[in-house]
Design a protein around this motif. Structure first.
Motif, PDB file in Angstrom:
ATOM      1  N   LYS A 150     -14.271  -6.555 -19.375  1.00 26.17           N
ATOM      2  CA  LYS A 150     -13.025  -7.089 -19.898  1.00 26.17           C
ATOM      3  C   LYS A 150     -12.070  -5.959 -20.325  1.00 26.17           C
ATOM      4  CE  LYS A 150     -12.971  -6.611 -24.508  1.00 26.17           C
ATOM      5  NZ  LYS A 150     -13.976  -6.357 -25.523  1.00 26.17           N
ATOM      6  N   TYR A 181     -22.142  -8.490 -25.178  1.00 23.42           N
ATOM      7  CA  TYR A 181     -22.891  -9.294 -26.141  1.00 23.42           C
ATOM      8  C   TYR A 181     -24.075 -10.001 -25.478  1.00 23.42           C
ATOM      9  CZ  TYR A 181     -20.840  -8.272 -30.512  1.00 23.42           C
ATOM     10  OH  TYR A 181     -20.532  -7.603 -31.661  1.00 23.42           O
ATOM     11  N   LYS A 184     -27.384  -8.179 -25.824  1.00 29.58           N
ATOM     12  CA  LYS A 184     -27.991  -7.942 -27.139  1.00 29.58           C
ATOM     13  C   LYS A 184     -29.277  -8.760 -27.290  1.00 29.58           C
ATOM     14  CE  LYS A 184     -23.692  -6.699 -29.437  1.00 29.58           C
ATOM     15  NZ  LYS A 184     -23.836  -5.349 -29.987  1.00 29.58           N
ATOM     16  N   GLU A 218     -16.144  -6.327 -38.707  1.00 41.22           N
ATOM     17  CA  GLU A 218     -16.230  -4.877 -38.592  1.00 41.22           C
ATOM     18  C   GLU A 218     -15.585  -4.267 -39.815  1.00 41.22           C
ATOM     19  OE1 GLU A 218     -16.523  -3.393 -33.937  1.00 41.22           O
ATOM     20  OE2 GLU A 218     -14.545  -3.518 -34.845  1.00 41.22           O
ATOM     21  N   ARG A 225      -7.202   3.160 -31.171  1.00 43.74           N
ATOM     22  CA  ARG A 225      -7.072   2.249 -30.028  1.00 43.74           C
ATOM     23  C   ARG A 225      -5.926   1.273 -30.225  1.00 43.74           C
ATOM     24  NH1 ARG A 225     -11.496  -1.647 -30.060  1.00 43.74           N
ATOM     25  NH2 ARG A 225     -11.549  -1.744 -27.812  1.00 43.74           N
ATOM     26  N   ASP A 237      -9.925  -9.729 -27.735  1.00 42.06           N
ATOM     27  CA  ASP A 237     -10.860  -8.599 -27.819  1.00 42.06           C
ATOM     28  C   ASP A 237     -12.288  -9.061 -28.134  1.00 42.06           C
ATOM     29  OD1 ASP A 237     -11.297  -5.722 -27.807  1.00 42.06           O
ATOM     30  OD2 ASP A 237     -11.578  -5.847 -29.976  1.00 42.06           O
ATOM     31  N   HIS A 242     -16.889 -12.345 -26.414  1.00 41.01           N
ATOM     32  CA  HIS A 242     -18.191 -12.164 -27.069  1.00 41.01           C
ATOM     33  C   HIS A 242     -18.627 -13.408 -27.865  1.00 41.01           C
ATOM     34  CE1 HIS A 242     -17.616  -8.178 -25.746  1.00 41.01           C
ATOM     35  NE2 HIS A 242     -16.994  -7.690 -26.788  1.00 41.01           N
ATOM     36  N   LYS A 328     -11.340  -7.271 -38.069  1.00 41.77           N
ATOM     37  CA  LYS A 328     -11.469  -5.806 -38.186  1.00 41.77           C
ATOM     38  C   LYS A 328     -11.064  -5.416 -39.600  1.00 41.77           C
ATOM     39  CE  LYS A 328     -11.484  -4.611 -33.507  1.00 41.77           C
ATOM     40  NZ  LYS A 328     -12.494  -3.651 -33.085  1.00 41.77           N
TER      41      LYS A 328
HETATM   42  C1  BG6 Z   1     -15.707  -4.394 -27.868  1.00 33.45           C
HETATM   43  C2  BG6 Z   1     -14.377  -4.523 -28.527  1.00 33.45           C
HETATM   44  O1  BG6 Z   1     -15.760  -5.241 -26.754  1.00 33.45           O
HETATM   45  O2  BG6 Z   1     -16.726  -4.730 -28.785  1.00 33.45           O
HETATM   46  C3  BG6 Z   1     -14.310  -3.650 -29.769  1.00 33.45           C
HETATM   47  O3  BG6 Z   1     -13.345  -4.148 -27.622  1.00 33.45           O
HETATM   48  C4  BG6 Z   1     -15.481  -3.909 -30.679  1.00 33.45           C
HETATM   49  O4  BG6 Z   1     -13.095  -3.869 -30.461  1.00 33.45           O
HETATM   50  C5  BG6 Z   1     -16.793  -3.887 -29.910  1.00 33.45           C
HETATM   51  O5  BG6 Z   1     -15.496  -2.907 -31.682  1.00 33.45           O
HETATM   52  C6  BG6 Z   1     -17.945  -4.343 -30.782  1.00 33.45           C
HETATM   53  O6  BG6 Z   1     -19.165  -4.173 -30.115  1.00 33.45           O
HETATM   54  P1  BG6 Z   1     -20.512  -4.030 -30.940  1.00 33.45           P
HETATM   55  O7  BG6 Z   1     -21.566  -3.991 -29.894  1.00 33.45           O
HETATM   56  O8  BG6 Z   1     -20.395  -2.774 -31.734  1.00 33.45           O
HETATM   57  O9  BG6 Z   1     -20.586  -5.226 -31.836  1.00 33.45           O
END
Ligand code: BG6
Length: 484
Positions: A150, A181, A184, A218, A225, A237, A242, A328
């Protein structure tokens, strides 16, 4: 086939994704013996003028701590080819390099894997080049597969256009759309949990479940970015991909079998059962300071936080809100699924004060599953309290290393297993759900409310959750257990 010589081509080899995710994942596959010297060659492709060693040194920087012997053996597998993304010359050179390696190998079967660690704007031209210059020769058994990630478009129309462009060049079985995701551990476990345990089957529906939250938090902002992020926002995003993938696995019906097509059929069905989003069941936020980033316009309305309620129009879920929430610059970093059950009918213990049963699947960090229960408080009094049944992976699986999402997904691609990848119709259904809302946000019809960085996000989001039925348990906090 899993046999034969394998060429892995990382396009965009000098970019961030390649250095941070792709090459380290390849190293870990190598380290565990899934890809081996003599059987695999890795080609980095990008525009920059680099030598083989130049690229190797860059990758080395992202693999600190790896044992030197292993690492140098791995790095020797990597070659660099420079060229542009839209003319034939570079791709002819790339094809020549791959072909030389194939000819020198003892194997008859040639497998070519192209990993596009590139911005999607160049996907069509790069795919065209691969199609024209770099396909596995028909004189040999084998395959050509392409991995893309993506953002696949910005809304339904642009996504469909991209899909059509790629669809003209490659068959669906050659295209691997990554949603990391799906790689995972605890996301993959959802299917097993739901369909291999009698315990959950009778409970998993509107009769017993009050609401479900799928949450991503987060504790850092969009530093570095901002330019990319401002074009997309948190819904594109995180939520549309996800969290929606997690939603599918939580909400879908049991697939006919574990065949990738059967699983993906069920995901598409549940996505198609989602009602249009009601804008009154959406809260958008933007953290204070987001617009200080010089790459973000001063009047940006891009959400860095969103809470969106999805309603599924089917027999299992009618009336159960699915709250998808992502933000975020919040006060913590975690991702989890929280299934909240209804109150106990005819309650004689006044459980209500204690809080409802919840089944929580902590995707990260501190992977765990726990069930919040009301139990008798140990002691002479007949008192109740909240406790939990806890399956914390760090405790239960002490000597198991949980693989990185990208490792697993690249291996799946080599093996030809599309179960954990997004099918074209699935992508379309996902965009159908969010496009009207995204257009309203882009048109300024829905505004993001400000929130403090390091907070829980806008208070309006907690109010929305409460309004649709979520009851927060006060005075109870799950603490990931640690080894003594
Ligand atoms: C990405 C997003 O797809 O996934 C980011 O573009 C995000 O913004 C990230 O930080 C999070 O991934 P993870 O595996 O750290 O949860």
């Amino acid at each position: 086939s899993e046999q034969g010589c394998l060429s892995i081509v990382v396009l965009g080899a000098s970019g961030d994704l390649a250095k941070k995710k792709t090459f380290p994942a390849l190293y870990h596959l190598f380290d565990q013996g899934f890809i081996q010297s003599g059987e695999v060659h890795i080609f980095g492709y990008a525009r920059s003028n680099l030598s083989d060693d130049g690229l190797r040194e860059r990758i080395r920087g992202y693999l600190k701590g790896a044992p030197e012997e292993d690492l140098s053996e791995f790095l020797q597998l990597i070659k660099y080819v420079s060229g542009s993304y839209d003319n034939g010359e570079g791709f002819e050179k790339l094809n020549k390099a791959i072909s030389e390696y194939e000819a020198s190998s003892k194997s008859e079967s040639y497998r070519r894997l192209f990993y596009l660690a590139l911005p999607p704007s160049v996907y069509p031209s790069v795919c065209k080049m691969i199609r024209t210059y770099c396909m596995n020769p028909s004189s040999h058994p084998g395959w050509t597969r392409v991995i893309v990630e993506k953002p696949f478009g910005k809304d339904l129309d642009s996504a469909e256009e991209l899909s059509a462009q790629l669809g003209e060049l490659f068959e669906e079985h050659q295209l691997y759309r990554i949603d990391h995701y799906l790689g995972k551990e605890l996301v993959q476990n959802l299917l097993v949990l739901r369909f291999a345990n009698r315990l959950f089957m009778p409970l998993w529906n509107r009769d017993n479940i009050d609401n479900i939250q799928i949450v991503f938090r987060e504790d850092f902002g969009t530093e570095g970015r901002g330019g990319y992020f401002d074009q997309y926002g948190i819904i594109r995003d995180i939520i549309q991909n996800h969290l929606l993938q997690v939603f599918c696995l939580v909400a879908m019906e049991k697939p006919v079998s574990l065949k990738p097509e059967h699983i993906r059929d069920e995901k598409v069905k549940v996505l198609q059962s989602v009602n249009p989003i009601n804008p009154e069941e959406v809260v958008l936020g933007q953290y204070d300071g987001y617009k200080d980033d010089p790459t973000v316009p001063d009047d940006s309305n891009t959400p860095t936080f969103a809470s969106v309620v999805l309603r599924v129009h089917n027999e299992r879920w009618e009336g159960v809100p699915f709250i998808l929430k992502a933000g975020k610059a919040l006060n913590s970093r975690k991702a989890e699924v929280r299934v909240q059950f209804k109150d106990v009918p005819g309650d004689i213990f006044k459980c209500k004060k204690q809080g409802r049963n919840e089944f929580v699947i902590r995707l990260q960090p501190s992977e765990a599953m726990y069930v919040k229960l009301t139990v008798k408080k140990p002691g002479l009094e007949m008192a109740t309290e909240q406790s939990e049944l806890d399956l914390s992976y760090g405790m239960r699986y002490q000597n198991v290393k949980i693989p990185e999402a990208y490792e697993r997904l690249i291996l799946d691609t080599i093996r030809g297993d599309q179960q954990h990848f997004v099918r074209r119709d699935e992508l379309k259904a996902a965009w159908q759900i969010f496009t009207p809302l995204l257009h309203d946000i882009d048109d300024g019809k829905l505004m993001a409310v400000p929130y403090q960085p390091g907070s829980r996000g806008p208070k309006e989001a907690d109010e929305l959750s409460a309004k649709v039925g979520y009851v927060q348990t006060h005075g109870y906090i799950w603490i990931p257990p640690t080894l003594a």
